[in-house]
Motif scaffolding. Structure first.
Motif, short mmCIF file in Angstrom:
data_model
loop_
_atom_site.label_atom_id
_atom_site.label_comp_id
_atom_site.label_asym_id
_atom_site.label_seq_id
_atom_site.Cartn_x
_atom_site.Cartn_y
_atom_site.Cartn_z
N UNK A 184 2.20 -6.32 -7.01
CA UNK A 184 1.93 -5.59 -8.25
C UNK A 184 0.56 -5.93 -8.84
N UNK A 185 -0.03 -7.05 -8.46
CA UNK A 185 -1.36 -7.41 -8.97
C UNK A 185 -2.48 -6.95 -8.04
N UNK A 186 -2.11 -6.22 -6.96
CA UNK A 186 -3.07 -5.73 -5.98
C UNK A 186 -3.25 -4.23 -6.18
N UNK A 187 -4.47 -3.74 -5.99
CA UNK A 187 -4.70 -2.29 -6.06
C UNK A 187 -3.89 -1.61 -4.95
N UNK A 188 -3.29 -0.47 -5.26
CA UNK A 188 -2.45 0.22 -4.29
C UNK A 188 -2.76 1.71 -4.26
N UNK A 189 -2.33 2.35 -3.18
CA UNK A 189 -2.39 3.80 -3.07
C UNK A 189 -1.30 4.23 -2.10
N UNK A 190 -0.86 5.50 -2.18
CA UNK A 190 0.18 5.96 -1.25
C UNK A 190 -0.38 6.22 0.14
N UNK A 191 0.48 6.11 1.13
CA UNK A 191 0.11 6.39 2.52
C UNK A 191 -0.10 7.88 2.73
N UNK A 192 -0.88 8.22 3.75
CA UNK A 192 -1.14 9.61 4.11
C UNK A 192 -0.75 9.81 5.58
N UNK A 193 -0.18 10.96 5.88
CA UNK A 193 0.21 11.27 7.25
C UNK A 193 -1.02 11.26 8.15
#
Length: 143
Positions: free
Chosen positions: A7-16
């Motif tokens: 939760x303290x790390x930058x995140x983004x959703x995966x892409x196909x």
């Protein structure tokens, strides 16, 4: 989408179609997936996301020895979600075994094959609308 410890790390959703790599994120002891282009951003997967690994999957229990699963495909999911403060992100393999994502050996590459359907059933049902349709005239026989 990403384990509680990220939760303290930058995140983004995966892409196909993208290739992701297992890594340990700076400032944490947690392993997860990141883009090859930016190892500082965690790529989060939805339960049901299907992955194809470049090689047989290797994992450890934070011991000296690593183990190998003779499979290159798996499905992302969550295990023991009712237990707080524990890693839940896991990959399930065709034989029914699973490995926590945080136990995957660093540097393994996987391709995101397919994301799960996230629409509700009602949203997927599309009823065609009839526009400018002429009324149907039924002729009855005379007599």
């Amino acid at each position: 989408m990403c384990d509680y410890s990220l939760h303290a790390v930058a995140t983004r959703p995966a892409e196909v179609g993208e290739t992701i790599v297992t890594t340990t994120f700076r400032g944490t002891s947690t392993r997860g997936f990141a883009s090859e282009a930016d190892l500082s951003v965690a790529v989060c997967l939805l339960p049901g996301t299907e992955l194809a690994f470049a090689d047989s999957v290797r994992y450890d229990n934070r011991w000296i020895w690593t183990r190998t699963i003779n499979s290159r495909v798996g499905k992302f999911g969550k295990v023991d979600p009712h237990i707080p403060d524990r890693h839940h992100d896991a990959i399930e393999f065709p034989d029914g075994k699973y490995v926590l994502v945080t136990q995957l050996v660093e540097g393994q590459r996987a391709t995101v094959l397919q994301l799960p359907v996230t629409q509700q059933v009602g949203e997927r049902e599309h009823k065609p609308q009839i526009a400018d349709r002429q009324p149907t005239i039924t002729r009855l026989p005379i007599g």
